[in-house]
Design a protein around this motif. Structure first.
Motif, PDB file in Angstrom:
ATOM      1  N   VAL A 289      34.971  28.806  99.435  1.00 15.23           N
ATOM      2  CA  VAL A 289      36.104  29.350  98.676  1.00 15.23           C
ATOM      3  C   VAL A 289      37.375  28.540  98.863  1.00 15.23           C
ATOM      4  CG1 VAL A 289      35.188  31.702  98.711  1.00 15.23           C
ATOM      5  CG2 VAL A 289      36.761  30.970 100.521  1.00 15.23           C
ATOM      6  N   ARG A 290      37.448  27.735  99.915  1.00 19.15           N
ATOM      7  CA  ARG A 290      38.667  26.963 100.195  1.00 19.15           C
ATOM      8  C   ARG A 290      38.958  25.898  99.144  1.00 19.15           C
ATOM      9  NH1 ARG A 290      37.467  24.904 106.018  1.00 19.15           N
ATOM     10  NH2 ARG A 290      35.442  24.755 105.015  1.00 19.15           N
ATOM     11  N   TYR A 291      37.995  25.565  98.316  1.00 21.89           N
ATOM     12  CA  TYR A 291      38.209  24.527  97.300  1.00 21.89           C
ATOM     13  C   TYR A 291      38.633  25.083  95.948  1.00 21.89           C
ATOM     14  CZ  TYR A 291      36.270  21.227 100.596  1.00 21.89           C
ATOM     15  OH  TYR A 291      36.061  20.452 101.708  1.00 21.89           O
ATOM     16  N   TRP A 292      39.129  26.311  95.907  1.00 24.27           N
ATOM     17  CA  TRP A 292      39.611  26.906  94.654  1.00 24.27           C
ATOM     18  C   TRP A 292      40.677  26.016  94.015  1.00 24.27           C
ATOM     19  CZ3 TRP A 292      44.705  27.766  93.947  1.00 24.27           C
ATOM     20  CH2 TRP A 292      45.503  27.798  95.100  1.00 24.27           C
ATOM     21  N   TRP A 293      41.497  25.392  94.860  1.00 24.67           N
ATOM     22  CA  TRP A 293      42.614  24.589  94.362  1.00 24.67           C
ATOM     23  C   TRP A 293      42.144  23.340  93.620  1.00 24.67           C
ATOM     24  CZ3 TRP A 293      43.116  19.601  95.962  1.00 24.67           C
ATOM     25  CH2 TRP A 293      42.408  19.230  97.110  1.00 24.67           C
ATOM     26  N   VAL A 294      40.936  22.834  93.925  1.00 25.13           N
ATOM     27  CA  VAL A 294      40.407  21.660  93.221  1.00 25.13           C
ATOM     28  C   VAL A 294      40.205  22.004  91.741  1.00 25.13           C
ATOM     29  CG1 VAL A 294      38.436  20.089  93.011  1.00 25.13           C
ATOM     30  CG2 VAL A 294      39.331  20.686  95.284  1.00 25.13           C
ATOM     31  N   ILE A 295      39.642  23.163  91.488  1.00 21.22           N
ATOM     32  CA  ILE A 295      39.410  23.605  90.107  1.00 21.22           C
ATOM     33  C   ILE A 295      40.752  23.826  89.407  1.00 21.22           C
ATOM     34  CG2 ILE A 295      38.373  25.390  88.646  1.00 21.22           C
ATOM     35  CD1 ILE A 295      36.377  25.851  91.056  1.00 21.22           C
TER      36      ILE A 295
END
Length: 75
Positions: A36-42
């Motif tokens: 979930v920590r990669y939400w910002w990539v999307i």
């Protein structure tokens, strides 16, 4: 961090996702990256600073390879 150029975007494989009621960026990050920590990539890839900027029916492109996406984004 930088926004990907057109040339960089063409090198990344993506999956299209139509934003619907109840969607959350962290849920998409978990679905595609298992983290979930990669939400910002999307969010960054699509130019949306927050979920509040995304409307139902908007088309998001989700980079499929998180390692390549991080390189393109300069992270």
């Amino acid at each position: 961090l930088s926004h990907p150029t057109v040339a960089e975007r063409t090198r990344l494989r993506t999956s299209s996702h139509v934003w619907k009621y109840g969607d959350r960026l962290y849920k998409l990050a978990h679905q595609y990256y298992g983290d979930v920590r990669y939400w910002w990539v999307i969010a960054w890839y699509n130019g949306f600073p927050t979920e509040a900027e995304i409307a139902t029916g908007d088309l998001l492109e989700v980079p499929l390879d998180i390692s390549e996406a991080l390189l393109v984004l300069g992270a």
